[in-house]
Enzyme design. Structure first.
Site, short mmCIF file in Angstrom:
data_model
loop_
_atom_site.label_atom_id
_atom_site.label_comp_id
_atom_site.label_asym_id
_atom_site.label_seq_id
_atom_site.Cartn_x
_atom_site.Cartn_y
_atom_site.Cartn_z
N CYS A 107 0.81 -1.22 0.00
CA CYS A 107 0.00 0.00 0.00
C CYS A 107 0.84 1.27 0.00
CB CYS A 107 -0.97 -0.02 1.18
SG CYS A 107 -2.13 -1.40 1.09
N HIS A 120 -9.69 2.56 1.28
CA HIS A 120 -8.26 2.32 1.09
C HIS A 120 -7.99 1.91 -0.35
CE1 HIS A 120 -4.20 1.56 1.63
NE2 HIS A 120 -4.21 0.56 2.49
N LYS A 139 -8.84 8.74 3.20
CA LYS A 139 -9.42 7.39 3.10
C LYS A 139 -10.79 7.32 3.78
CE LYS A 139 -5.06 4.83 2.77
NZ LYS A 139 -4.07 5.91 2.98
N PHE A 191 2.07 -3.59 3.94
CA PHE A 191 2.45 -4.90 4.45
C PHE A 191 3.95 -5.12 4.28
CE2 PHE A 191 -1.92 -7.17 3.83
CZ PHE A 191 -2.38 -6.59 4.99
N HIS A 248 -1.84 8.16 6.45
CA HIS A 248 -2.12 6.87 5.81
C HIS A 248 -3.39 6.27 6.39
CE1 HIS A 248 -1.46 2.96 4.00
NE2 HIS A 248 -1.58 2.39 5.18
N PHE A 254 2.00 3.57 4.11
CA PHE A 254 2.65 2.41 4.72
C PHE A 254 2.03 1.13 4.14
CE2 PHE A 254 2.06 5.51 8.41
CZ PHE A 254 3.18 6.26 8.06
#
Length: 408
Positions: free
Chosen positions: A163, A334, A329, A393, A300, A391
């Site tokens: 992301c 997202h 968001k 995974f 984020h 940010f």
């Protein structure tokens, strides 16, 4: 050699608008793009919520040979890039006679892979997959398609960083131009929106499930948040050296001051505080500014309990409670691989038009985060510098600092 890096064009294809003007209006009005996708219920999803975008029709613009190798994310990216090039006053002749690169964030092509595999499973004949399938099913599908259609001859690379993909693409584009390796790069991020791409996410139980009120489901920083809402589309930013922009007589929209990055080095999906804080500090250091100079932070914050809380703590650690903070968001959901690029577009539109978009659905903030200067309704305010966080995974972190352009 260190060159100034400016933004001369932007384009967007989002659930809150399919062009810059529609998106600007949605941001100002705090309009949600989240809907219920009924097909997901029958598909087995726990949450049918999503940010939806219309299916593009490119038959009148591209040849069948060009379209046959394009999946949905490439189509979204093409439309966003078309708008960005138009705003930057760049036509095909310019692209053919100058070295222009492309760096685009993308980290999945689920639909294309599954459709091709299903054909082989059913027909037991790989030739029936079709000649365009391989180009749809590679992670680099966006860059390979756009580079071919537009005749690009510069850097050509896809950034896959979960992301943070779109943000890293812009950050790396900034570095290439700053170091004098390219004069112009088409940067951005794209995200497929089909159920195949989101089924495994849904299986993790991380999606909000407020089917009765989809527009209220994405609620970053709110104590009632229950999870994120998936979304998608594409966003493009034309990065260019200041010298190139002046030589072309191009409209200069803003200047990219710095890019910070880091890796958490910990849990594969649970974010921490130190990694994001380091990325933000690096972005400030590269920008040559202090934390007190940043007016606005596009967080984020995806509407997950741990993610929002840890990012808030990192912001407070680096900036204190001064800058205005909101997560777009809350309106878009997202946008995953696209988000880091789209949020540069959203924030730059705010800076251009003198307002800060709200973190909608914010009713009550966690007590430990109350020092954060969160914006819950639109503020009409001029500002000069913002920072955008992304940010992903694996603990990948990106922070980009952008400034209102001035010729100093």
């Amino acid at each position: 050699m260190s060159k100034r890096v400016v933004i001369t064009g932007m384009g967007i294809y989002s659930c809150i608008g399919t062009n810059l003007e529609e998106v600007r209006q949605s941001l100002f009005e705090g309009k949600s793009g989240i809907v219920v996708d009924e097909s997901r219920i029958g598909f087995g999803f726990k949450s049918p919520l999503t940010g939806m975008v219309p299916t593009p029709n490119l038959k009148n613009e591209l040849t069948r040979r060009q379209r046959i190798s394009m999946g949905e994310e490439s189509e979204y990216a093409y439309i966003a890039t078309r708008e960005a090039l138009q705003q930057a006053n760049i036509d095909l002749t310019y692209l053919e006679t100058n070295e222009v690169g492309i760096l685009y964030g993308n980290d999945s092509v689920s639909k294309a892979v599954i459709e091709a595999t299903d054909i082989v499973r059913d027909k037991k004949d790989t030739q029936l997959i079709g000649s365009g399938a391989i180009f749809k099913s590679m992670n680099s599908t966006v860059t390979m398609n756009l580079a071919t259609i537009l005749g690009l001859r510069g850097i050509n690379m896809t950034i896959s960083a979960a992301c943070a993909s779109g943000s890293h693409a812009i950050g790396l584009g900034y570095m290439f131009i700053k170091q004098g390796l390219q004069d112009m790069i088409i940067c951005g991020g794209a995200q497929e929106i089909n159920p195949y791409a989101m089924a495994s996410f849904d299986g993790l139980g991380v999606f909000a499930e407020d089917v009765e009120h989809p527009e209220l489901a994405s609620r970053p920083f709110d104590t009632g948040r229950t999870g994120l809402v998936p979304s998608g589309g594409a966003a493009t930013v034309i990065l260019e050296s200041y010298e190139s922009a002046v030589k072309r007589g191009a409209p200069i929209i803003a200047e990219v001051l710095g890019y910070g990055f880091s890796s958490n080095g910990g849990h594969i999906s649970t974010p921490n505080i130190d990694g994001p804080a380091l990325a933000m500090r690096r972005a400030l250091e590269q920008s040559g500014i202090g934390a007190e100079d940043v007016d606005y932070i596009n967080a984020h914050a995806t509407s997950t309990p741990i993610g929002d809380a840890n990012e808030a703590k990192a912001i407070l650690e680096v900036f204190g409670g001064k800058p205005f903070v909101s997560s777009t968001k809350s309106m878009t959901g997202h946008e995953c691989w696209m988000a880091g690029a789209s949020e540069i577009v959203y924030s730059t539109l705010m800076m251009q038009h003198g307002f800060i978009a709200p973190n909608i659905n914010l009713k009550q903030v966690d007590k430990e985060l109350e020092e954060l200067n969160l914006v819950s309704s639109t503020i009409k305010r001029e500002f000069d510098i913002y920072l955008s966080n992304s940010f992903g995974f694996g603990g990948t972190n990106s922070a980009v600092v952008v400034k209102r352009f001035n010729n100093e």
